[in-house]
Design an enzyme around this catalytic site. Structure first.
Site, mmCIF file in Angstrom:
data_model
loop_
_atom_site.group_PDB
_atom_site.id
_atom_site.type_symbol
_atom_site.label_atom_id
_atom_site.label_comp_id
_atom_site.label_asym_id
_atom_site.label_seq_id
_atom_site.Cartn_x
_atom_site.Cartn_y
_atom_site.Cartn_z
ATOM 1 N N CYS A 121 -4.213 -8.233 2.031
ATOM 2 C CA CYS A 121 -4.422 -8.650 0.641
ATOM 3 C C CYS A 121 -4.353 -7.336 -0.219
ATOM 4 O O CYS A 121 -4.014 -6.279 0.168
ATOM 5 C CB CYS A 121 -6.132 -8.762 0.533
ATOM 6 S SG CYS A 121 -6.851 -10.054 1.408
ATOM 7 N N CYS A 202 -3.917 -12.917 -1.165
ATOM 8 C CA CYS A 202 -5.108 -12.879 -1.207
ATOM 9 C C CYS A 202 -5.599 -11.443 -2.114
ATOM 10 O O CYS A 202 -4.558 -10.673 -2.212
ATOM 11 C CB CYS A 202 -5.801 -12.748 0.026
ATOM 12 S SG CYS A 202 -5.400 -11.508 1.121
#
Length: 305
Positions: A121, A202
């Site tokens: 992420c 993400c």
């Protein structure tokens, strides 16, 4: 009477021999014609499949395998369980002996599954028309990954391939451009890889666009504009940061308030993303200045607080 019978037998034998000779001649002629026709097909096929883009990269197998082993051993040993031979075979099976204008997503599905890996992420960095700059940046800053910094993208970057229905099944002379046919091996591969890269993103994601492009920094026809932006998941991505970079000393065609950027912002807002846009993101601009240290833009940049 016996003389007449002998003459008749002689004539029969003569007719039989002539028939055999004619039959043999016909068979030889058929074989020669078949050979000529087959040879003609092999000669004509490459001419029929003469495309406008460069052909398959020479020593493609060695290039793909070498990059794959380098990626999983030297760069990302945590991916050491990847099978580079299987990855190469799945890539080859996707296009070899196939019409280069009839490639499908299903052809590449096994490759995508074999070569995919998680993307941490906050590290996904998308780009359009900033290829050289964005990759110089990810080489100097390991906190970000472009598609070309993943295993799939690293293996395929600046490499080309396409098949041919005739032997040897690979066209080393030319491959079709997207303008010649949309479903060519390169276009289908990058569309699938880009879709998968966007779906994996993400946290905070970044996109680096070119503010010196006359046609506009955001283009709906680009891979980012047509595929990646629509495959970002609002449930996984918290913010989208737009870095709008202008060439040092180059035209300042667009800023964050520009028409195409506003179009991108509208698309992202409709999909419930939070957006931040920054003109000439400072860390990237400093990298630009490494190549232009004496330019006035860089002097101003170095003196700014």
């Amino acid at each position: 009477m016996p003389l007449q019978q002998g003459s008749a037998r002689t004539r029969q034998r003569t007719v039989l021999l002539v028939g055999i000779v004619v039959l043999l001649a016909a068979l030889v002629l058929a074989v020669v014609l078949a050979s000529l026709l087959t040879h003609g097909r092999h000669e004509v096929s490459p001419k029929m499949l003469k495309w406008k883009d460069r052909g398959t990269t020479k020593n493609l197998q060695e290039v793909i395998l070498g990059r794959c082993y380098n990626y999983i051993t030297a760069q990302h040993p945590e991916l050491g369980d990847k099978d580079c031979l299987k990855i190469w075979e799945s890539l080859k099976d996707a296009f070899i002996y196939k019409n280069p204008c009839n490639i499908t997503a299903e052809d590449y599905q096994p490759l995508m599954e074999l070569a995919s890996h998680p993307i941490p992420c906050n590290k996904s960095l998308f780009w359009s028309k900033t290829g050289d700059l964005v990759h110089r940046y990810t080489k100097s800053n390991q906190n970000f990954l472009t598609l070309e910094d993943t295993l799939l993208g690293y293996m395929a970057d600046r490499v080309s391939w396409c098949g041919d229905p005739s032997a040897p099944g690979i066209n080393y002379e030319s491959c079709p451009k997207r303008s010649e046919c949309e479903s060519n091996p390169g276009s289908v591969f990058w569309k699938m890889a880009s879709k998968m890269f966007a779906e994996a993103a993400c946290g905070v994601v970044q996109v680096m666009l070119n503010g010196s492009t006359e046609a506009g920094a955001f283009r709906s026809s680009s891979i980012f504009g047509s595929i990646e932006v629509f495959n970002l998941n609002p449930d996984k991505v918290s913010e989208v940061h737009i870095w709008l970079m202008q060439d040092i000393g180059g035209p300042q065609s667009e800023s964050c308030s520009g028409h195409s950027i506003q179009r991108l912002i509208n698309i992202l807002e409709e999909r419930n993303f939070k957006i931040i846009c920054e003109d000439n993101y400072r860390p990237v601009q400093l990298l630009q200045c490494v190549h232009n240290p004496d330019h006035t833009d860089c002097r101003l940049c170095s003196n700014s607080t």
